[in-house]
Motif scaffolding. Structure first.
Motif, short mmCIF file in Angstrom:
data_model
loop_
_atom_site.label_atom_id
_atom_site.label_comp_id
_atom_site.label_asym_id
_atom_site.label_seq_id
_atom_site.Cartn_x
_atom_site.Cartn_y
_atom_site.Cartn_z
N ARG A 141 38.21 37.33 36.60
CA ARG A 141 37.41 38.40 36.26
C ARG A 141 38.06 39.19 35.01
O ARG A 141 37.69 39.71 34.07
N ALA A 142 39.58 39.71 35.38
CA ALA A 142 40.12 40.44 34.53
C ALA A 142 40.52 39.86 33.21
O ALA A 142 40.42 40.37 32.15
N CYS A 167 42.79 48.03 27.51
CA CYS A 167 43.70 46.82 27.47
C CYS A 167 44.80 46.37 28.15
O CYS A 167 45.04 45.35 28.64
N ILE A 168 45.63 47.44 28.06
CA ILE A 168 47.02 47.63 28.94
C ILE A 168 46.67 47.51 30.36
O ILE A 168 47.19 46.68 31.09
N PHE A 169 45.71 48.47 30.75
CA PHE A 169 45.24 48.40 32.14
C PHE A 169 44.56 46.97 32.48
O PHE A 169 45.01 46.74 33.71
N ALA A 206 48.14 40.83 35.83
CA ALA A 206 49.54 40.82 36.40
C ALA A 206 49.62 40.88 38.07
O ALA A 206 50.13 40.33 38.63
N LYS A 207 49.00 41.68 38.47
CA LYS A 207 48.86 42.13 39.88
C LYS A 207 47.90 41.37 40.85
O LYS A 207 47.99 41.40 41.83
N SER A 208 47.05 40.71 40.08
CA SER A 208 45.85 40.13 40.83
C SER A 208 46.46 39.13 41.91
O SER A 208 47.48 38.47 41.55
#
Length: 80
Positions: free
Chosen positions: A58-59, A40-42, A48-50
Motif C-alpha cells: 500500500r505504501a 514522499c520522504i514520509f 522501510a518500516k513496514s
C-alpha cells in the motif's frame, strides 16, 4: 453595445490583479513542492518500516501515485 465593449481598455484593471496573482503564485508553488517532498520522504520511511507485505505494498502504491501526480487522499484510512 458590442463596439462599446471593444473600446474599453481593461489593462489598467487587470494589471494589479495579475501582479497580486504573480506575487502569490511562486510562494504557493514552493510550499506545495516542499509538502510533496516531505510526504514522499514520509512514504519512503513507511515502506522501510513496514513489517508485513500488505502495508508495504500500500505504501509503495501511494508513493507511485504521489510521484506520478495522481490523486491520493492524505486522510485515507487503510482497511485491516
Amino acid at each position: 453595445m458590442k463596439s462599446m465593449l471593444l473600446a474599453v481598455d481593461f489593462a489598467p484593471i487587470i494589471a494589479p490583479v495579475l501582479e497580486v496573482l504573480n506575487a502569490l503564485l511562486w510562494p504557493c508553488i514552493a510550499i506545495v513542492g516542499a509538502v510533496g517532498t516531505i510526504y514522499c520522504i514520509f512514504l519512503g520511511i513507511k515502506i522501510a518500516k513496514s513489517d508485513c507485505s500488505g502495508s508495504a505494498e500500500r505504501a509503495v502504491m501511494a508513493l507511485h501515485c504521489h510521484c506520478r501526480g495522481g490523486r491520493h487522499d492524505l486522510l485515507h484510512i487503510p482497511r485491516h
